[in-house]
Scaffold this active site. Structure first.
Site, short mmCIF file in Angstrom:
data_model
loop_
_atom_site.label_atom_id
_atom_site.label_comp_id
_atom_site.label_asym_id
_atom_site.label_seq_id
_atom_site.Cartn_x
_atom_site.Cartn_y
_atom_site.Cartn_z
N ALA A 66 0.91 -1.11 0.10
CA ALA A 66 -0.01 0.07 0.12
C ALA A 66 0.95 1.18 0.01
O ALA A 66 1.97 1.33 0.37
CB ALA A 66 -0.97 -0.01 1.15
N GLY A 111 1.10 -5.55 0.43
CA GLY A 111 0.23 -5.92 -0.74
C GLY A 111 0.83 -6.33 -2.14
O GLY A 111 0.18 -6.99 -2.86
N GLU A 114 1.01 -10.04 -1.61
CA GLU A 114 -0.47 -10.42 -1.64
C GLU A 114 -1.03 -10.61 -3.10
O GLU A 114 -1.54 -11.40 -3.62
CB GLU A 114 -1.60 -9.52 -0.88
CG GLU A 114 -1.15 -9.66 0.59
CD GLU A 114 -2.05 -8.57 1.39
OE1 GLU A 114 -2.19 -7.75 1.31
OE2 GLU A 114 -2.96 -9.20 2.35
N GLU A 134 2.76 -6.26 7.45
CA GLU A 134 1.90 -5.46 7.99
C GLU A 134 2.14 -5.12 9.71
O GLU A 134 1.51 -4.12 9.97
CB GLU A 134 0.48 -5.74 7.41
CG GLU A 134 0.16 -5.57 6.15
CD GLU A 134 0.77 -6.66 5.09
OE1 GLU A 134 1.43 -7.36 5.42
OE2 GLU A 134 0.14 -6.65 4.23
N1 COA Z 1 4.42 3.72 -0.09
C1 COA Z 1 4.65 4.74 -0.41
N2 COA Z 1 6.08 5.13 -0.85
C2 COA Z 1 7.01 3.91 -0.75
C3 COA Z 1 6.74 2.80 -0.14
C4 COA Z 1 5.33 2.64 0.06
N3 COA Z 1 4.96 1.47 0.52
N4 COA Z 1 7.66 2.08 -0.10
C5 COA Z 1 8.72 2.89 -0.56
N5 COA Z 1 8.30 4.00 -0.90
C6 COA Z 1 9.00 5.17 -1.29
C7 COA Z 1 9.98 5.68 -0.29
O1 COA Z 1 9.33 6.61 0.69
C8 COA Z 1 11.11 6.53 -1.01
O2 COA Z 1 10.51 7.76 -1.42
P1 COA Z 1 11.15 9.04 -1.28
O3 COA Z 1 12.50 9.03 -2.01
O4 COA Z 1 10.33 10.08 -1.69
O5 COA Z 1 11.65 9.18 0.36
C9 COA Z 1 11.21 5.68 -2.15
O6 COA Z 1 9.83 4.91 -2.38
C10 COA Z 1 12.38 4.64 -2.27
O7 COA Z 1 12.20 4.07 -0.88
P2 COA Z 1 13.58 3.80 0.03
O8 COA Z 1 12.86 3.38 0.98
O9 COA Z 1 14.37 5.02 -0.07
O10 COA Z 1 14.31 2.70 -0.72
P3 COA Z 1 15.19 1.48 -0.15
O11 COA Z 1 15.82 0.78 -1.12
O12 COA Z 1 16.04 2.05 0.95
O13 COA Z 1 13.98 0.61 0.58
C11 COA Z 1 11.78 -0.57 0.83
C12 COA Z 1 12.80 0.22 -0.11
C13 COA Z 1 10.64 -0.75 0.03
C14 COA Z 1 12.29 -1.90 1.41
C15 COA Z 1 11.46 0.49 1.98
O14 COA Z 1 11.06 1.60 1.40
C16 COA Z 1 10.26 0.02 2.68
O15 COA Z 1 10.34 -0.94 3.64
N6 COA Z 1 9.10 0.46 2.33
C17 COA Z 1 7.70 0.13 2.90
C18 COA Z 1 7.23 -1.40 2.52
C19 COA Z 1 6.06 -1.88 3.52
O16 COA Z 1 6.21 -2.04 4.70
N7 COA Z 1 5.05 -2.19 2.86
C20 COA Z 1 3.88 -2.60 3.38
C21 COA Z 1 2.88 -1.75 3.45
S1 COA Z 1 1.22 -2.54 3.94
#
Ligand code: COA
Length: 260
Positions: A66, A111, A114, A134
Site C-alpha cells: 500500500a 500488498g 499479496e 503489516e
Molecule cells: N508507500 C509509499 N512510498 C513508498 C513505499 C510505500 N509502501 N515504499 C517505498 N516508498 C518510497 C519511499 O518513501 C522512497 O520515497 P522518497 O525517495 O520520496 O523518500 C522511495 O519509495 C524509495 O524507497 P526507499 O525506502 O528510499 O528505498 P530502499 O531501497 O531503502 O527501501 C523498501 C525500499 C521498499 C524496502 C522500503 O521503502 C520499505 O520498507 N517500504 C515500506 C514497505 C512496506 O512496509 N509495505 C507494506 C505496506 S502495508
C-alpha cells in the site's frame, strides 16, 4: 489516467501489466488500485488474451504494498474502502478466467506479496524480497494474505512470517514454495513470457476449467473436489477445440485453438 500508473502491453495473446510508480517502489495508491481493478475486469472478457503477467517498473521493486504516504492522509473510512478494494482485486486476480503469472522483480512487501499470492504462478528474480510486513505497522494483511500465505507455505510458517513481519529473500521464497522458480534479473521476464506463451498455445476453455477445478477443489474435501473436476471436464467435451486437438494429433500438426 490508468495508462500512467499501469503500463499495458500485449503480445502473442499475453498481456503484460506493469505497475508503473517506480519512484514509490510501485506502491499501490488508489489510482493504481482502480486501474488494476479496471484492467483485470476488462481482461475477463478478452478472448484474444490467454495469459497475464504482472510485474513492476524499474529494477528494484515489484510492489512495496500500500502507498503509505497516501495512507497517512486517509480517514478511517477511506482506509476501509481501500482494504475492501484490494481484497476484491486479489480475489478478481485469483478468479480470473485465465492464468496470471507474477514476475516478482524486486521488493514485494505487504500488498506486493499479496498480489503475487493471488497470482497462479510466481517467478522471482534473484534480488526479490518478499514478506507480509503489516504487523510492523500495527495492521494485518488485508489483501487476502492471512488466508493465501498459509495455504501456500503452511500454517506455521505463515504465522511465523506474519507475526514477525520478516522479509525473506528469493532463495528462501523458493525453498518454502512461495515462488516456483528463481531467475536472474535479466532472465525473469523472458521466463514468464515463455510460460505464458506455452499456456496460450493450449485450449483456453481447458486452461480456464483447470484453474477453476484446482482453485475450487483445493478448498474442499477430495470427494467434492473430484466432483468439481468432473463438472469442469464436462465443460470441455462439447468444445470445437477438443475436436481440433484430436484432429491435429491425427494429422501430426500443431493444434490451433480458438476458445470455441
Ligand atoms: N508507500 C509509499 N512510498 C513508498 C513505499 C510505500 N509502501 N515504499 C517505498 N516508498 C518510497 C519511499 O518513501 C522512497 O520515497 P522518497 O525517495 O520520496 O523518500 C522511495 O519509495 C524509495 O524507497 P526507499 O525506502 O528510499 O528505498 P530502499 O531501497 O531503502 O527501501 C523498501 C525500499 C521498499 C524496502 C522500503 O521503502 C520499505 O520498507 N517500504 C515500506 C514497505 C512496506 O512496509 N509495505 C507494506 C505496506 S502495508
Amino acid at each position: 489516467m490508468s495508462q500512467e500508473v499501469l503500463h499495458i502491453e500485449e503480445d502473442k495473446q499475453v498481456c503484460l501489466l506493469t505497475l508503473n510508480r517506480p519512484e514509490s517502489m510501485n506502491a499501490i495508491n488508489m489510482e493504481l488500485l482502480h486501474a488494476l481493478q479496471e484492467q483485470v475486469h476488462s481482461l475477463r472478457l478478452r478472448k484474444d488474451v490467454r495469459a497475464l503477467i504482472l510485474t513492476g517498473a524499474g529494477e528494484k521493486a515489484f510492489c512495496a504494498g500500500a502507498d503509505l504516504k497516501e495512507r497517512s492522509g486517509m480517514t478511517q473510512e477511506q482506509v476501509k474502502e481501500y482494504i475492501h478494494n484490494i481484497r476484491n482485486l486479489s480475489s478478481a486476480i485469483e478468479d480470473l478466467n485465465k492464468p496470471v503469472i507474477a514476475a516478482v522483480n524486486g521488493v514485494a512487501l505487504g500488498g506486493g506479496t499479496e498480489l503475487a499470492l493471488a497470482s497462479d504462478i510466481r517467478f522471482a528474480a534473484e534480488n526479490a524480497t518478499m514478506g507480509l510486513t503489516e504487523t510492523s505497522l500495527a495492521i494485518i494483511p488485508g489483501g487476502g494474505g492471512t488466508q493465501r500465505l498459509p495455504r501456500v507455505v503452511g500454517r506455521s510458517r505463515a504465522k511465523e512470517m506474519i507475526f514477525t513481519g520478516r522479509r525473506i529473500d528469493a532463495a528462501e521464497a523458493e525453498r518454502i514454495g512461495l515462488v516456483t522458480e528463481v531467475c536472474s534479473q535479466e532472465g525473469l521476464l523472458s521466463r514468464c513470457r515463455e510460460t505464458a506463451e506455452a499456456i496460450a498455445e493450449n485450449g483456453p476453455v481447458a486452461v480456464e476449467q483447470a484453474k477453476f477445478a484446482i482453485n475450487r477443489g483445493m478448498e474442499t474435501d477430495i470427494a467434492t473436489g473430484l466432483s468439481i473436476e468432473s463438472a469442469a471436464y464436462w465443460v470441455t467435451i462439447p468444445t470445437e477445440d477438443r475436436l481440433e486437438g484430436l484432429r491435429a494429433f491425427k494429422e501430426k500438426r500443431k493444434p490451433q485453438y480458438t476458445g470455441q
